[in-house]
Write a protein that holds these residues in place. Structure first.
Motif, PDB file in Angstrom:
ATOM      1  N   ASP A 277       0.828  -1.202   0.000  1.00 51.32           N
ATOM      2  CA  ASP A 277       0.000   0.000   0.000  1.00 51.32           C
ATOM      3  C   ASP A 277       0.863   1.252   0.000  1.00 51.32           C
ATOM      4  OD1 ASP A 277      -2.279  -1.536   0.029  1.00 51.32           O
ATOM      5  OD2 ASP A 277      -2.659  -1.292   2.178  1.00 51.32           O
ATOM      6  N   ALA A 278       1.950   1.224   0.764  1.00 53.51           N
ATOM      7  CA  ALA A 278       2.829   2.398   0.846  1.00 53.51           C
ATOM      8  C   ALA A 278       3.464   2.700  -0.506  1.00 53.51           C
ATOM      9  CB  ALA A 278       3.900   2.171   1.910  1.00 53.51           C
ATOM     10  N   GLN A 279       3.856   1.665  -1.234  1.00 54.47           N
ATOM     11  CA  GLN A 279       4.462   1.882  -2.548  1.00 54.47           C
ATOM     12  C   GLN A 279       3.440   2.415  -3.554  1.00 54.47           C
ATOM     13  OE1 GLN A 279       6.510  -1.667  -3.779  1.00 54.47           O
ATOM     14  NE2 GLN A 279       8.055  -1.519  -2.166  1.00 54.47           N
ATOM     15  N   GLY A 280       2.207   1.921  -3.466  1.00 53.51           N
ATOM     16  CA  GLY A 280       1.161   2.458  -4.339  1.00 53.51           C
ATOM     17  C   GLY A 280       0.903   3.918  -4.055  1.00 53.51           C
ATOM     18  N   GLN A 281       0.847   4.298  -2.776  1.00 56.87           N
ATOM     19  CA  GLN A 281       0.625   5.691  -2.406  1.00 56.87           C
ATOM     20  C   GLN A 281       1.799   6.564  -2.843  1.00 56.87           C
ATOM     21  OE1 GLN A 281      -2.234   6.924  -1.057  1.00 56.87           O
ATOM     22  NE2 GLN A 281      -1.286   8.922  -1.459  1.00 56.87           N
ATOM     23  N   ALA A 282       3.004   6.034  -2.727  1.00 58.01           N
ATOM     24  CA  ALA A 282       4.182   6.798  -3.145  1.00 58.01           C
ATOM     25  C   ALA A 282       4.161   7.045  -4.656  1.00 58.01           C
ATOM     26  CB  ALA A 282       5.456   6.043  -2.759  1.00 58.01           C
ATOM     27  N   LEU A 283       3.704   6.058  -5.428  1.00 55.48           N
ATOM     28  CA  LEU A 283       3.600   6.238  -6.873  1.00 55.48           C
ATOM     29  C   LEU A 283       2.608   7.338  -7.201  1.00 55.48           C
ATOM     30  CD1 LEU A 283       4.084   5.437  -9.827  1.00 55.48           C
ATOM     31  CD2 LEU A 283       2.329   3.666  -9.535  1.00 55.48           C
ATOM     32  N   LEU A 284       1.440   7.330  -6.546  1.00 50.19           N
ATOM     33  CA  LEU A 284       0.445   8.369  -6.817  1.00 50.19           C
ATOM     34  C   LEU A 284       0.981   9.745  -6.455  1.00 50.19           C
ATOM     35  CD1 LEU A 284      -2.382   9.120  -7.721  1.00 50.19           C
ATOM     36  CD2 LEU A 284      -3.187   8.654  -5.394  1.00 50.19           C
ATOM     37  N   GLU A 285       1.671   9.849  -5.326  1.00 47.06           N
ATOM     38  CA  GLU A 285       2.230  11.145  -4.929  1.00 47.06           C
ATOM     39  C   GLU A 285       3.301  11.599  -5.913  1.00 47.06           C
ATOM     40  OE1 GLU A 285       3.509  10.624  -0.915  1.00 47.06           O
ATOM     41  OE2 GLU A 285       1.464  10.456  -0.126  1.00 47.06           O
ATOM     42  N   GLU A 286       4.074  10.642  -6.431  1.00 46.56           N
ATOM     43  CA  GLU A 286       5.083  10.984  -7.437  1.00 46.56           C
ATOM     44  C   GLU A 286       4.431  11.561  -8.686  1.00 46.56           C
ATOM     45  OE1 GLU A 286       8.521   8.775 -10.191  1.00 46.56           O
ATOM     46  OE2 GLU A 286       7.271   7.592  -8.807  1.00 46.56           O
ATOM     47  N   LEU A 287       3.359  10.920  -9.138  1.00 43.74           N
ATOM     48  CA  LEU A 287       2.657  11.404 -10.324  1.00 43.74           C
ATOM     49  C   LEU A 287       2.021  12.763 -10.075  1.00 43.74           C
ATOM     50  CD1 LEU A 287       0.963   8.067 -11.462  1.00 43.74           C
ATOM     51  CD2 LEU A 287       2.791   9.286 -12.654  1.00 43.74           C
ATOM     52  N   ASN A 288       1.397  12.926  -8.916  1.00 40.29           N
ATOM     53  CA  ASN A 288       0.789  14.221  -8.601  1.00 40.29           C
ATOM     54  C   ASN A 288       1.823  15.339  -8.594  1.00 40.29           C
ATOM     55  OD1 ASN A 288      -1.779  13.179  -8.395  1.00 40.29           O
ATOM     56  ND2 ASN A 288      -1.725  12.951  -6.172  1.00 40.29           N
TER      57      ASN A 288
END
Length: 442
Positions: A277-288
């Motif tokens: 879950d943390a890696q998925g959230q980090a990916l979204l924050e990277e894209l944002n």
């Protein structure tokens, strides 16, 4: 679970997140390279997806400087994909506002023949304001007129598809008779908007009609869907609104003389997937973090018919008063309503709202592990919020690969999704019946 869920791949540039094209996991192939879309279709087919879907826009948007744009036209793209795939359904968007019923009926019937019965038509009325001048109109017709024209347009197209009996072709070399002309009829349509003689100049297609898909969720759009749509691609920011929409549309279909199962409802789902879950959230924050404010403001403005949001402070909480009344919007009324409801519920800043919308333009977004994504899909299905999902990977092809390799096996293990195709047509994948021809009873 006894319910059979459906998964449709919604392609969009190099990914649905507006900054997805900048990520290393995005393709570097041109959006005019047919091999890119063939690869996506084959990957989705390997994952046993019901269909692959191509949206369309009839203008070059203002954000094109900062977002990967300029993809191939959908109908011609489907013709190429039909020859490179064998089971997956193929859905293209075409406008009722800027084309003619005879041309469209002929194109989609041809595609259904070419593909062996795997084609669907996503019916749109083209709310984008810049489309009108590209077709000789000073402005796009208003919302109510677009839907009035669309309703008649679809009736004409259905009549053209039904202008041939299934057994009209004789093809008897010995007798010299190729066509039983008594099994082909003129339609002689004379309506408010269209005059069409008919018949169509090619036989009825394998599915009878291509599957009719629709995406509008305004009051007018839902009434249209209840009468005509067989699959509905809908956008919801919360499960609660999806549950309400699902119940309302199913009931409306029944009131229109159809069965609830005659309409498959597929909300959009854009999941940023990581190993955890943390890696998925980090990916979204990277894209944002890669998004551009100008692009976000332009897209928000388009949803509200050109309203100027640039005067609002980026870091002050928003209120409903900062937005036009969605019922007065002549563009995407349902999406405008969803955004306004989110603002009233969460009071985000403009900066945070633009980031929320950057992932999927008003569709449901999620970040997490494959298990979290599968759990969400199962929860929405059990809650009667969906019959399946319009899968919108934020990065293409990387996030599609992860979905196919890691989410699909979980769904299969839980008995939620097919392990292999058991039908050859798009109607078969969706569990829809082939429409009878009222003019030529079997």
């Amino acid at each position: 679970m006894s319910r059979r869920i459906h998964l449709n791949l919604f392609t969009h540039g190099r990914g649905h997140h507006e900054a997805g094209w900048r990520h290393p996991g995005a393709t570097r192939k041109a959006l005019t390279d047919i091999n890119y879309f063939i690869d996506l279709a084959k990957r989705a087919e390997a994952g046993r997806f019901d269909s692959i879907f191509f949206a369309d826009a009839l203008e070059l948007g203002d954000g094109a400087r900062y977002v990967a744009s300029g993809a191939l036209e959908p109908i011609t793209t489907l013709a190429a994909l039909a020859r490179e795939t064998s089971r997956i359904g193929l859905i293209a968007t075409a406008s009722t506002t800027y084309t003619e019923p005879y041309n469209l009926a002929r194109q989609f019937a041809s595609l259904d023949h070419i593909s062996g019965g795997r084609v669907g038509w996503n019916i749109v009325t083209s709310w984008v304001g810049g489309a009108g001048p590209n077709f000789g109109y000073e402005r796009a017709p208003e919302h109510s007129e677009r839907y009035a024209r669309a309703d008649e347009f679809v009736q004409v197209v259905k009549a053209l598809w039904d202008s041939w009996a299934d057994d009209a072709i004789i093809d008897d070399v010995e007798s010299g008779r190729f066509l039983d002309r008594e099994r082909v009829r003129r339609i002689d349509w004379k309506g408010q908007f269209y005059r069409v003689a008919g018949p169509l100049n090619l036989p009825r297609s394998p599915q009878g009609w291509p599957v009719l898909v629709q995406a509008g969720s305004s009051a007018t759009g839902k009434a249209f869907a209840a009468r005509h749509a067989e699959a509905v691609f809908t956008a919801h920011l919360t499960k609660e609104s999806a549950v309400d929409f699902y119940a309302e549309l199913k009931q409306a279909a029944v009131a229109a003389g159809r069965r609830a199962g005659d309409v498959v409802i597929l909300p959009g789902l854009s999941a940023a997937i990581g190993s955890t879950d943390a890696q998925g959230q980090a990916l979204l924050e990277e894209l944002n973090g890669l998004t551009d404010i100008e692009v976000g403001l332009s897209r928000l403005s388009n949803r509200f018919g050109g309203h100027d949001f640039s005067t609002l402070a980026l870091d002050q909480p928003l209120s409903r008063d900062d937005f036009p009344d969605p019922s007065t919007v002549q563009a995407a009324q349902s999406r405008a309503a969803a955004i306004t409801e989110l603002v009233g519920r969460e009071r985000p800043t403009l900066r945070n709202l633009l980031r929320q919308l950057a992932g999927a333009r008003g569709h449901f977004t999620l970040a997490g592990s494959p298990e979290r994504v599968a759990d969400t899909i199962e929860d929405w299905i059990e809650s009667r919020a969906a019959d399946g999902f319009n899968v919108m990977p934020p990065i293409l092809p990387a996030q599609l690969d992860i979905f196919v390799d890691h989410v699909v096996p979980i769904l299969q293990k839980r008995g939620l999704f097919r392990r292999d195709y058991d039908a050859d047509t798009l109607r078969g994948h969706y569990g829809l019946t082939r429409p009878a021809n009222p003019h030529f009873p079997a």
